[in-house]
Motif scaffolding. Sequence first.
Motif, PDB file in Angstrom:
ATOM      1  N   ALA A   1      -4.916   9.335   1.445  1.00  0.00           N
ATOM      2  CA  ALA A   1      -6.036   9.122   2.090  1.00  0.00           C
ATOM      3  C   ALA A   1      -6.664   7.704   1.121  1.00  0.00           C
ATOM      4  O   ALA A   1      -7.028   6.880   1.868  1.00  0.00           O
ATOM      5  CB  ALA A   1      -6.692   9.468   2.790  1.00  0.00           C
ATOM      6  N   MET A   2      -7.256   8.788   0.162  1.00  0.00           N
ATOM      7  CA  MET A   2      -8.379   7.525  -0.517  1.00  0.00           C
ATOM      8  C   MET A   2      -7.388   6.867  -0.996  1.00  0.00           C
ATOM      9  O   MET A   2      -8.568   5.900  -0.992  1.00  0.00           O
ATOM     10  CB  MET A   2      -9.023   8.568  -1.897  1.00  0.00           C
ATOM     11  N   SER A   3      -6.168   6.865  -1.549  1.00  0.00           N
ATOM     12  CA  SER A   3      -6.121   5.416  -2.113  1.00  0.00           C
ATOM     13  C   SER A   3      -5.644   4.358  -0.812  1.00  0.00           C
ATOM     14  O   SER A   3      -5.917   3.636  -1.495  1.00  0.00           O
ATOM     15  CB  SER A   3      -4.169   5.597  -2.578  1.00  0.00           C
ATOM     16  N   TYR A   4      -5.756   5.157   0.643  1.00  0.00           N
ATOM     17  CA  TYR A   4      -5.577   3.336   1.219  1.00  0.00           C
ATOM     18  C   TYR A   4      -6.995   3.317   2.019  1.00  0.00           C
ATOM     19  O   TYR A   4      -6.701   2.258   1.960  1.00  0.00           O
ATOM     20  CB  TYR A   4      -4.997   4.652   2.427  1.00  0.00           C
ATOM     21  N   ILE A   5      -7.745   4.367   1.564  1.00  0.00           N
ATOM     22  CA  ILE A   5      -9.391   3.205   1.355  1.00  0.00           C
ATOM     23  C   ILE A   5      -9.936   2.844   0.947  1.00  0.00           C
ATOM     24  O   ILE A   5      -9.613   1.736   0.930  1.00  0.00           O
ATOM     25  CB  ILE A   5     -10.421   4.537   1.934  1.00  0.00           C
ATOM     26  N   ILE A   6      -9.155   2.382  -0.691  1.00  0.00           N
ATOM     27  CA  ILE A   6      -9.936   2.387  -2.235  1.00  0.00           C
ATOM     28  C   ILE A   6      -8.992   0.560  -0.801  1.00  0.00           C
ATOM     29  O   ILE A   6      -9.109  -0.296  -1.936  1.00  0.00           O
ATOM     30  CB  ILE A   6      -9.409   2.936  -3.222  1.00  0.00           C
ATOM     31  N   ASP A   7      -7.441   0.681  -1.228  1.00  0.00           N
ATOM     32  CA  ASP A   7      -6.589  -0.445  -1.044  1.00  0.00           C
ATOM     33  C   ASP A   7      -7.110  -1.488   0.242  1.00  0.00           C
ATOM     34  O   ASP A   7      -7.358  -2.469  -0.035  1.00  0.00           O
ATOM     35  CB  ASP A   7      -4.619   0.001  -1.049  1.00  0.00           C
ATOM     36  N   MET A   8      -8.052  -0.434   0.822  1.00  0.00           N
ATOM     37  CA  MET A   8      -8.397  -1.633   2.359  1.00  0.00           C
ATOM     38  C   MET A   8     -10.414  -2.503   1.773  1.00  0.00           C
ATOM     39  O   MET A   8      -9.920  -3.575   2.461  1.00  0.00           O
ATOM     40  CB  MET A   8      -9.230  -0.654   3.172  1.00  0.00           C
ATOM     41  N   PHE A   9     -10.207  -1.745   0.624  1.00  0.00           N
ATOM     42  CA  PHE A   9     -11.488  -2.520   0.610  1.00  0.00           C
ATOM     43  C   PHE A   9     -11.440  -3.531  -0.997  1.00  0.00           C
ATOM     44  O   PHE A   9     -12.213  -4.809  -0.872  1.00  0.00           O
ATOM     45  CB  PHE A   9     -12.789  -1.020  -0.493  1.00  0.00           C
ATOM     46  N   ILE A  10     -10.174  -3.361  -1.383  1.00  0.00           N
ATOM     47  CA  ILE A  10      -9.766  -4.656  -2.070  1.00  0.00           C
ATOM     48  C   ILE A  10      -9.041  -5.531  -2.065  1.00  0.00           C
ATOM     49  O   ILE A  10      -8.625  -6.286  -2.161  1.00  0.00           O
ATOM     50  CB  ILE A  10      -9.193  -4.022  -3.717  1.00  0.00           C
TER      51      ILE A  10
ATOM     52  N   ALA B   1      -0.278   8.356  -5.824  1.00  0.00           N
ATOM     53  CA  ALA B   1      -1.702   8.529  -5.317  1.00  0.00           C
ATOM     54  C   ALA B   1      -0.471  10.291  -4.448  1.00  0.00           C
ATOM     55  O   ALA B   1      -1.565  11.418  -4.853  1.00  0.00           O
ATOM     56  CB  ALA B   1      -2.466   8.167  -4.463  1.00  0.00           C
ATOM     57  N   CYS B   2      -0.025  10.063  -3.720  1.00  0.00           N
ATOM     58  CA  CYS B   2       0.371  12.006  -3.029  1.00  0.00           C
ATOM     59  C   CYS B   2       0.840  12.132  -4.194  1.00  0.00           C
ATOM     60  O   CYS B   2       0.556  13.586  -4.591  1.00  0.00           O
ATOM     61  CB  CYS B   2       1.199  11.331  -1.959  1.00  0.00           C
ATOM     62  N   SER B   3       1.398  11.890  -5.118  1.00  0.00           N
ATOM     63  CA  SER B   3       2.333  13.160  -6.225  1.00  0.00           C
ATOM     64  C   SER B   3       1.336  13.089  -7.596  1.00  0.00           C
ATOM     65  O   SER B   3       1.567  14.210  -7.873  1.00  0.00           O
ATOM     66  CB  SER B   3       3.425  11.998  -6.697  1.00  0.00           C
ATOM     67  N   ALA B   4       0.280  12.364  -7.686  1.00  0.00           N
ATOM     68  CA  ALA B   4      -0.801  12.210  -8.252  1.00  0.00           C
ATOM     69  C   ALA B   4      -1.133  13.866  -7.639  1.00  0.00           C
ATOM     70  O   ALA B   4      -2.274  14.760  -8.229  1.00  0.00           O
ATOM     71  CB  ALA B   4      -1.610  11.597  -8.860  1.00  0.00           C
ATOM     72  N   GLY B   5      -1.587  14.022  -6.380  1.00  0.00           N
ATOM     73  CA  GLY B   5      -2.821  15.144  -5.813  1.00  0.00           C
ATOM     74  C   GLY B   5      -2.037  16.639  -6.049  1.00  0.00           C
ATOM     75  O   GLY B   5      -1.887  17.519  -6.055  1.00  0.00           O
ATOM     76  N   VAL B   6      -0.295  16.338  -5.919  1.00  0.00           N
ATOM     77  CA  VAL B   6       0.505  17.433  -5.836  1.00  0.00           C
ATOM     78  C   VAL B   6       0.250  17.704  -7.424  1.00  0.00           C
ATOM     79  O   VAL B   6       0.462  19.015  -7.895  1.00  0.00           O
ATOM     80  CB  VAL B   6       1.448  17.506  -5.390  1.00  0.00           C
ATOM     81  N   VAL B   7       0.773  16.710  -8.278  1.00  0.00           N
ATOM     82  CA  VAL B   7       0.688  17.226  -9.711  1.00  0.00           C
ATOM     83  C   VAL B   7      -0.854  18.064 -10.107  1.00  0.00           C
ATOM     84  O   VAL B   7      -0.488  19.301 -11.063  1.00  0.00           O
ATOM     85  CB  VAL B   7       0.905  16.303  -9.994  1.00  0.00           C
ATOM     86  N   GLY B   8      -2.223  17.693  -9.509  1.00  0.00           N
ATOM     87  CA  GLY B   8      -2.802  18.476  -9.880  1.00  0.00           C
ATOM     88  C   GLY B   8      -3.319  19.294  -9.274  1.00  0.00           C
ATOM     89  O   GLY B   8      -3.896  20.038  -9.742  1.00  0.00           O
TER      90      GLY B   8
ATOM     91  N   LYS C   1       0.730  -1.263  -0.165  1.00  0.00           N
ATOM     92  CA  LYS C   1      -0.136  -0.078  -0.161  1.00  0.00           C
ATOM     93  C   LYS C   1       1.266   1.555   0.342  1.00  0.00           C
ATOM     94  O   LYS C   1       0.412   2.548  -0.686  1.00  0.00           O
ATOM     95  CB  LYS C   1      -1.069  -0.197   1.222  1.00  0.00           C
ATOM     96  N   TRP C   2       2.044   1.237   0.756  1.00  0.00           N
ATOM     97  CA  TRP C   2       2.926   2.351   0.955  1.00  0.00           C
ATOM     98  C   TRP C   2       3.376   2.929  -1.005  1.00  0.00           C
ATOM     99  O   TRP C   2       3.570   4.148  -1.023  1.00  0.00           O
ATOM    100  CB  TRP C   2       4.522   2.115   1.626  1.00  0.00           C
ATOM    101  N   ASN C   3       3.335   2.297  -1.689  1.00  0.00           N
ATOM    102  CA  ASN C   3       3.682   2.708  -3.493  1.00  0.00           C
ATOM    103  C   ASN C   3       1.662   3.202  -3.449  1.00  0.00           C
ATOM    104  O   ASN C   3       3.007   4.224  -4.037  1.00  0.00           O
ATOM    105  CB  ASN C   3       4.057   0.947  -4.453  1.00  0.00           C
ATOM    106  N   ASN C   4       1.139   2.569  -3.176  1.00  0.00           N
ATOM    107  CA  ASN C   4       0.338   3.328  -4.087  1.00  0.00           C
ATOM    108  C   ASN C   4      -0.266   4.900  -2.966  1.00  0.00           C
ATOM    109  O   ASN C   4      -0.588   6.081  -4.396  1.00  0.00           O
ATOM    110  CB  ASN C   4      -1.409   2.462  -3.477  1.00  0.00           C
TER     111      ASN C   4
END
Length: 145
Positions: free
Chosen positions: A129-138, A104-111, A97-100
């Motif tokens: 945080a959203m990436s972490y939540i999604i990873d919890m569900f999958i 995701a953090c870098s995408a948020g910065v770029v956006g 999950k750390w990689n994701n």
Amino acid sequence: VSLIADAQAQRTELTKEEMEKVAKMARSIESVIGATFTGFVGPWIIGWLFGTLTAIKGMGFGAVRNGVSTGTAWGLMSAAFCGVEVFARECRGVSDKWNNMMGACSAGVVGNCGKGPGAMASGCVNFAAMSYIIDMFIGRPKDPF
């Protein structure tokens, strides 16, 4: 003289382990570049289509410009996510999950580029945080917390 020549020849030859390290590094670089490129192209096309179609009502070339703008934004965020996620996986040698979350953090910065450091930091935290939540569900293994 032949001892010097032998010593120089031995220094220029790579050992098998060194060659394997170089090959692994080349594969890692190729993976990061490939992920970044493909992460940009697909979302750019989709963003261009959505941006153009949503702005088509009488705008003409304005709709195409809107599509290009939307596609570029989506493409850059996706390229940042894919590139950083693969880079983290290659550097760390672990897929978790750390990689994701780093991607995701870098995408948020770029956006949020151009909106100030606060918005970029907020984008990083929100996307991670959203990436972490999604990873919890999958059910991705290796919870970072």
